[in-house]
Design an enzyme around this catalytic site. Structure first.
Site, mmCIF file in Angstrom:
data_model
loop_
_atom_site.group_PDB
_atom_site.id
_atom_site.type_symbol
_atom_site.label_atom_id
_atom_site.label_comp_id
_atom_site.label_asym_id
_atom_site.label_seq_id
_atom_site.Cartn_x
_atom_site.Cartn_y
_atom_site.Cartn_z
ATOM 1 N N GLY A 259 0.856 -1.192 0.000
ATOM 2 C CA GLY A 259 0.000 0.000 0.000
ATOM 3 C C GLY A 259 0.878 1.223 0.000
ATOM 4 N N CYS A 262 2.937 5.448 -2.796
ATOM 5 C CA CYS A 262 3.881 5.378 -3.922
ATOM 6 C C CYS A 262 3.575 4.241 -4.879
ATOM 7 C CB CYS A 262 5.293 5.272 -3.393
ATOM 8 S SG CYS A 262 5.712 6.706 -2.399
ATOM 9 N N LYS A 322 2.623 0.434 6.540
ATOM 10 C CA LYS A 322 3.856 -0.251 6.936
ATOM 11 C C LYS A 322 4.268 0.279 8.305
ATOM 12 C CE LYS A 322 7.734 1.698 5.191
ATOM 13 N NZ LYS A 322 8.761 1.935 4.224
HETATM 14 C C1 UGA Z 1 8.618 3.052 -1.839
HETATM 15 C C2 UGA Z 1 10.020 2.667 -2.334
HETATM 16 O O1 UGA Z 1 10.523 1.572 -1.585
HETATM 17 C C3 UGA Z 1 10.973 3.857 -2.214
HETATM 18 O O2 UGA Z 1 12.240 3.522 -2.757
HETATM 19 C C4 UGA Z 1 10.390 5.036 -2.971
HETATM 20 O O3 UGA Z 1 11.200 6.195 -2.843
HETATM 21 C C5 UGA Z 1 9.004 5.352 -2.419
HETATM 22 O O4 UGA Z 1 8.160 4.186 -2.562
HETATM 23 C C6 UGA Z 1 8.453 6.510 -3.217
HETATM 24 O O5 UGA Z 1 8.288 6.370 -4.427
HETATM 25 O O6 UGA Z 1 8.287 7.602 -2.644
HETATM 26 P P1 UGA Z 1 7.471 3.304 0.579
HETATM 27 O O7 UGA Z 1 6.179 3.316 -0.170
HETATM 28 O O8 UGA Z 1 7.727 4.365 1.582
HETATM 29 O O9 UGA Z 1 8.718 3.346 -0.456
HETATM 30 O O10 UGA Z 1 7.587 1.926 1.381
HETATM 31 P P2 UGA Z 1 8.159 0.459 1.072
HETATM 32 O O11 UGA Z 1 9.066 0.114 2.170
HETATM 33 O O12 UGA Z 1 8.672 0.350 -0.281
HETATM 34 O O13 UGA Z 1 6.827 -0.413 1.234
HETATM 35 C C7 UGA Z 1 5.742 -0.268 0.331
HETATM 36 C C8 UGA Z 1 4.695 -1.319 0.602
HETATM 37 O O14 UGA Z 1 5.184 -2.606 0.230
HETATM 38 C C9 UGA Z 1 4.290 -1.440 2.070
HETATM 39 O O15 UGA Z 1 2.881 -1.603 2.154
HETATM 40 C C10 UGA Z 1 4.988 -2.701 2.544
HETATM 41 O O16 UGA Z 1 4.319 -3.359 3.583
HETATM 42 C C11 UGA Z 1 4.992 -3.535 1.274
HETATM 43 N N1 UGA Z 1 6.070 -4.551 1.241
HETATM 44 C C12 UGA Z 1 7.364 -4.180 1.156
HETATM 45 C C13 UGA Z 1 5.733 -5.903 1.264
HETATM 46 O O17 UGA Z 1 4.542 -6.278 1.327
HETATM 47 N N2 UGA Z 1 6.749 -6.829 1.193
HETATM 48 C C14 UGA Z 1 8.054 -6.476 1.111
HETATM 49 O O18 UGA Z 1 8.919 -7.381 1.045
HETATM 50 C C15 UGA Z 1 8.371 -5.116 1.086
#
Ligand code: UGA
Length: 433
Positions: A259, A262, A322
């Site tokens: 979610g 981004c 997250k």
């Molecule tokens: C994401 C990218 O990781 C960043 O590099 C980017 O700068 C950012 O978008 C953006 O475009 O501004 P973000 O949305 O803050 O960052 O968070 P993430 O850590 O990437 O997680 C995104 C979603 O994926 C969360 O809901 C998280 O729970 C989920 N996720 C992440 C998973 O379900 N499994 C994983 O292994 C990793």
């Protein structure tokens, strides 16, 4: 070499950029038209919860290297380098809404009297720089010279400051030596790996990175479904494939779907611009489909365990999309709660940081907000783990079990060990194991 920098936009990206540039020794003006936000920031208070950010804001204010204002003219006058870091929310059709970027570009053009380097920091579709250039040229009443650059940001919410100050890479898309020199000097204190590209490539790198990461998550979520059917453990599978350096272990954690502000919006925007350029990027549609399916599968798991949800009480642990953030935008919890309520379930929730923001969401109006996980557990027929906050990993599970009506835990983030949970007497289900 210290520079005078203006950052327009005080959201996650803008505020972190401004605070970190000031930490790196630059003199920064941060402009946002939201007066309430600027008032708060002037007092040293961050409008968002982000580890370490408020401290940097306070430090910048104290040293005088970080100034907040609502006046665009001041921002343009003060600095040679201006970063555009305003929001690019999705329109109904998935296209990125670039009206804030346009508004800022127009204002820069209108106020600039000498050379400016205008840097895209916001996530924008490829070729946006051409529009920015055109609009600045149109409103450039003093005929000031300018360059455009693209410097996408890769920080993650929850670790924004750390990501900004220790990036894997800095991408600099430029079309002049002057712009390149300025940006290299600005980032010099980070000693990071820098890749200089043309403007279109830099714009595309951002969308392609987010799409690839989202694809990794949907891939492992799909694999987790097969694991459940075949009796494999998805965490072992993720480790096994992640050990291949060409693949890597990161972003292979299955869950309730990604979610945040981004991935969902950037995937849609990337599909939209691809179509406009003549390519139907169907792979990305499937990445989104798998993601939606993951939330439904999670609800189905709860239903399969409790049979009938009508009148049952489901406790939700974790609301933010997250951990380490209070951001509720596009959080899977919202859809999951909506589906559960549709089945007639009563909902109790707890989140360490996101409850204030969650209370303002219409779909969550009639849920019971609890003070802690134990209050959620009391009288619940099931606890659903939706966000993997550290706090939930260290719960007193014996106490939780005693408080619940029936000890059912459906763990959407695999924070507990299935064997241990079963031994403790829980009906326990994780994802893909
Ligand atoms: C994401 C990218 O990781 C960043 O590099 C980017 O700068 C950012 O978008 C953006 O475009 O501004 P973000 O949305 O803050 O960052 O968070 P993430 O850590 O990437 O997680 C995104 C979603 O994926 C969360 O809901 C998280 O729970 C989920 N996720 C992440 C998973 O379900 N499994 C994983 O292994 C990793």
């Amino acid at each position: 070499m210290p520079h005078n920098i203006t950052v327009v936009g005080a959201g996650y990206v803008g505020l972190t950029t401004a605070a970190c540039f000031s930490k790196m020794g630059h003199k920064v003006v941060c402009v946002d038209k939201d007066e309430k936000k600027i008032k708060l920031l002037k007092k040293g208070k961050s409008p968002i919860y982000e580890p370490g950010l408020e401290e940097l804001v306070k430090e910048g204010l104290r040293k005088g290297s970080l100034v907040f204002t609502t006046e665009m003219e001041k921002g343009v006058k003060n600095s040679t380098v201006i970063f555009i870091a305003v929001g690019t929310p999705p329109k109904e059709n998935g296209e990125a809404d670039l009206s804030s970027v346009e508004d800022v570009a127009r204002n820069i053009g209108y106020h600039m009297k000498e050379y400016k380097l205008i840097v895209e920091k916001s996530t924008v579709p490829v070729r946006t720089y051409q529009w920015i250039r055109r609009i600045i040229q149109m409103y450039n009443k003093y005929n000031a010279p300018f360059d455009i650059a693209c410097n996408p940001e890769f920080l993650r919410e929850g670790s924004a400051v750390k990501d900004f100050l220790h990036p894997d890479r800095v991408i600099i898309g430029v079309e002049s030596e002057k712009a390149k020199k300025l940006l290299l000097e600005i980032y010099e204190p980070l000693h990071a790996k820098v890749l200089v590209t043309n403007l279109s490539s830099a714009e595309l790198i951002k969308h392609a990175s987010n799409a690839f990461l989202a694809m990794k998550i949907s891939f492992i979520n799909a694999v987790s479904v097969i694991c459940e059917k075949a009796g494999a453990d998805v965490l072992e599978v993720a480790e096994g494939i992640g050990l291949d350096r060409r693949i890597g272990r990161e972003f292979l954690n299955p869950g309730v779907g990604f979610g945040g502000f981004c991935f969902p919006k950037d995937l849609s925007a990337f599909m939209h611009i691809s179509k406009e350029l003549g390519y139907d990027f169907k792979l990305l549609q499937e990445v989104l489909n798998i993601n939606e399916g993951q939330k439904l599968r999670f609800v189905k798991k709860i239903k399969e365990t409790l049979w009938n949800l009508n009148g049952k009480t489901i406790g939700i642990l974790g609301l933010s999309f997250k951990p380490n953030t209070d951001d509720m935008r596009f959080a899977p919890s919202i859809d999951i709660i909506y589906y559960l309520k549709n089945e007639g379930a009563k909902i109790k929730v707890y989140d360490p940081q996101a409850m204030e923001k969650a209370k303002r969401i219409d779909a969550l109006k009639d849920v019971k907000f609890c003070k802690n996980p134990y209050e959620v557990a009391k009288g619940s027929d099931c606890i659903a783990i939706v966000t993997e906050w550290e706090e939930f990993k260290n719960l007193d599970l014996t106490k939780i079990k005693k408080l619940m009506r029936v000890p059912v835990i459906i763990d959407g983030r695999n924070i507990y060990e299935p064997e241990k949970m079963k031994k403790m007497g829980f009906f326990y289900k994780g994802i893909g194991r």
